[in-house]
Design an enzyme around this catalytic site. Structure first.
Site, PDB file in Angstrom:
ATOM      1  N   GLU B 209       0.762  -1.202  -0.121  1.00  0.00           N
ATOM      2  CA  GLU B 209      -0.014  -0.104  -0.089  1.00  0.00           C
ATOM      3  C   GLU B 209       1.120   1.316  -0.126  1.00  0.00           C
ATOM      4  OE1 GLU B 209      -2.065  -0.884   3.428  1.00  0.00           O
ATOM      5  OE2 GLU B 209      -1.111   0.489   4.948  1.00  0.00           O
ATOM      6  N   HIS B 248      -3.947   3.350   8.576  1.00  0.00           N
ATOM      7  CA  HIS B 248      -2.458   3.097   9.172  1.00  0.00           C
ATOM      8  C   HIS B 248      -1.554   4.317   9.308  1.00  0.00           C
ATOM      9  CE1 HIS B 248      -3.001  -1.155   7.226  1.00  0.00           C
ATOM     10  NE2 HIS B 248      -3.844  -0.975   8.152  1.00  0.00           N
TER      11      HIS B 248
END
Lengths: 388, 294
Positions: B209, B248
């Site tokens: 990601e 995150h």
């Protein structure tokens, strides 16, 4: 957590870093008083918003008199600044920071941040700093000076002196800079910072080092042991929806589109957004339901979407696992719909633990919805419904 | 075979007596994982699930011959718990704790230098070798023993991809969550190497990601060593706005680095097959695998 420039400077000043004399002002009258108090003939008036890039859009201006400082501030206060780092609507300028202007003979760049690959704190510097530093570094990456710190311990004096010399400082300035860098390194660890950037670190015409602008970010994960920093959180600058969601164990970022997105897990949420955007959809939000969230908390998050008139359809994409099961999400939708009373199309895609049970439950709860089995199928339908 | 955990894993659980520790230790044992002890300072000498509880990791290592530790300790003490396990020379430490302060992890990384310990995590869903051993918090609803290694920065996407590869009849050799935090233990490259050396693994799925340059490092490894097994990569966050924290802590494109497009290009150039979106990962792997004699 991002700190305002005036907050970061106050903290660094307490640690012993020289900063220009300055004060915050909320109104033009206050600016007049503050500037007169500060004395001197030249002032910097700086919009206090929690985003970078304000210099390029008129958020930092110089004044040659108290009156001019007032005029500049009157224009700045209440305006909206839109930079590359703000949401597209920009940030409202609610207060300005007024400083004695400092004449720089040279602008230096100094930054401390966590190098995620090396797993250590690094001190970065460039002999030529200022607003153009990123451009300069891109052109000449070798001009970036780098020093890895030993864990959370202090760097050695000799290393810091060498670092200062590499920035092109000479004579007594080497010692002065090394001392300043040691203080910055100590502050970084004490504050649980993830970024402290002094740009520019100004070498004044009188040969002193002054931190002219400071950007500071503190590690959100460490706020529990930084109560002083936490109390500085400017809730007016945080999106009200995002703040509300944080209180309910949801990661939430507001966006500009019309498709409300309910997903558990950050990675899955990013992937869902990618698919939506590829199909021409516009998400209204990013939502990542944390594994610890219970149905009432998730319902609060869905409630935020239902309360937003821009949201025309809600796309639910859950992958049950660990502690969040698909049926928990259905319960949450049920609660949120009852609270809100608003009828809105829902595209429901569930996989993983209790997915089938969740598909039965959403029927039993009489929630009007359409079931999709794949992420792309769900996204395609949501995009269609958002167009109606 | 599998990587990191298998039937020979003898696991201790640090923080076993807490709510999450109890819940997931129970699930792991039910799955067949051999849990040999728990650690909880102050509760040494007691028993939990009829397993012995020790005050310190070192004691548990001596008494039980454990070779792995799962860390469930809350964020404020997780760093210290990992360091305790490193000092006790536990060969494999897997930490699932979320929101560990980054500077605590900086200290952990320093403790790991020159040690014999491999760290997975923190903020990882753990490691699962289907049918053999589960060390973590992942769902096992759709797993199926098989030939695909999965290494990921995201727990939720891993579940998704695991379900896809199971449905496609491929199954998984091992799934590893390297964790979503900026400073963590082993990374994509370490796991790729392990999978390349694992007989059971025929292909590897890498789920990346935005943020950091773990994917770029993986691309560099693939380009340099040209490993024989196919690697399929998915990078999430192609449309994420820049410089905003997206769930995150690590997923945050900073100073122009870490955007998805650059990662995808680097991986593609290094020979990885790119899954254009999360729905297409298993299908992409299916095409990448050499055809088997029927």
């Amino acid at each position: 957590m991002n700190l305002h420039e005036f907050q970061a400077k106050a903290i660094l000043a307490r640690h012993g870093i020289p900063v220009p004399a300055g004060q915050v002002a909320w109104t033009p009258d206050e600016v007049t008083r503050v500037a007169a108090d500060l004395g001197g003939s030249r002032f910097a008036v700086k919009a206090q918003i929690l985003a970078g890039g304000r210099g390029e859009v008129g958020g930092v201006k110089l004044a040659d008199s108290v009156d001019q400082a007032r005029e500049i501030a009157a224009e700045m206060l209440g305006s909206r600044l839109i930079t590359a780092q703000t949401p597209s609507a920009g940030h409202n300028v609610r207060r300005v920071y007024v400083e004695q202007a400092v004449a720089c003979a040279r602008e230096i760049y100094v930054g401390l941040l966590v190098d995620r690959n090396e797993g250590c704190v690094v001190l970065l510097g460039a002999g030529q700093g200022g607003a153009e530093v990123e451009k300069l570094l891109r052109r000449d990456p070798k001009s970036l000076v780098r020093l890895a710190l030993p864990g959370t311990q202090q760097p050695g004096d000799a290393d810091l002196r060498q670092f200062a010399e590499a920035l092109g400082l000479t004579g007594s300035l080497v010692e002065e800079a090394a001392g300043l860098l040691a203080v910055l390194a100590r502050a970084f660890v004490e504050l649980d910072a993830s970024l402290i950037e002094v740009n520019p670190l100004c070498l004044t015409e009188e040969g002193r080092l002054v931190a002219l602008d400071v950007k500071m970010v503190v590690d959100d994960n460490a706020l529990f042991r930084q109560p002083d920093i936490q109390s500085l959180r400017d809730e007016d600058e945080v999106d009200a929806l995002e703040l509300e969601a944080q209180r309910h164990d949801l990661n939430f970022v507001r966006m500009d589109g019309n498709i409300g997105v309910v997903v558990n897990g950050a990675g899955l949420a990013l992937a869902t957004h990618d698919i939506l955007r590829d199909l021409g959809g516009a998400p209204a939000n990013f939502m990542d339901i944390r594994t610890t969230a219970v149905s009432l908390q998730i319902a609060k998050g869905i409630g935020l979407l239902l309360a937003d008139p821009a949201v025309k359809v809600i796309l639910v994409n859950v992958h049950g696992g660990g502690m969040t099961r698909c049926d928990t999400i259905v319960e949450a939708i049920h609660i949120a719909m009852r609270w809100s009373g608003r009828k809105i199309p829902i595209v429901f895609r569930a996989a993983g633990q209790n997915a089938e049970y969740a598909r039965r439950l959403i029927v039993d709860r009489r929630i009007a919805h359409e079931v999709a089995l794949s992420m792309s199928g769900a996204a395609r339908r949501a995009v269609e419904l958002a167009k109606d | 075979m599998a990587i990191l955990v298998d039937r020979d894993t003898r696991l201790i659980v640090q923080g076993m007596t807490g709510r999450a520790g109890t819940f997931y230790t129970d699930q792991a044992m039910e799955y067949g994982t051999r849990v040999v002890a728990g650690i909880r300072p102050g509760k040494g000498g007691s028993r939990h699930f009829s397993l012995p509880v020790f005050d310190h990791v070192g004691e548990a290592m001596r008494e039980t011959g454990a070779n792995a530790s799962l860390v469930f300790v809350p964020a404020l003490a997780a760093g210290a718990a990992i360091i305790e396990a490193v000092e006790a020379e536990v060969p494999l430490v897997i930490c699932v704790t979320e929101r560990v302060p980054t500077l605590d992890m900086v200290n952990v990384r320093r403790a790991l230098e020159g040690s014999a310990t491999k760290l997975v995590g923190p903020n990882s869903q753990g490691v699962l070798s289907p049918g053999k051993c589960k060390v973590g918090v992942m769902s096992t609803a759709d797993v199926r023993p098989g030939s695909i290694g999965v290494v990921s920065r995201s727990a939720s996407l891993t579940s998704e991809i695991v379900a896809q590869t199971s449905a496609a009849g491929l199954g998984q050799s091992t799934t590893v969550g390297i964790g979503a935090d900026p400073v963590h233990g082993i990374g994509f490259v370490d796991c790729l190497r392990l999978f390349m050396d694992d007989d059971e693994t025929e292909g590897v799925i890498l789920i990346g990601e935005i943020g950091g340059n773990e994917e770029e490092a993986a691309a560099e490894y693939l380009g340099r060593e040209k490993p024989p097994k196919p690697v399929v990569a998915l990078v999430a966050g192609r449309h994420a706005p820049p410089e905003r924290r997206m769930g995150h802590a690590g997923a945050f494109t900073f100073l122009g680095r870490g955007d998805a497009a650059a990662k995808i290009e680097a991986l593609r150039a290094a020979g990885a097959r790119i899954a254009e979106n999360a729905d297409l990962v298993a299908a992409t792997m299916h095409r990448a695998l050499p055809e088997k004699a029927a």
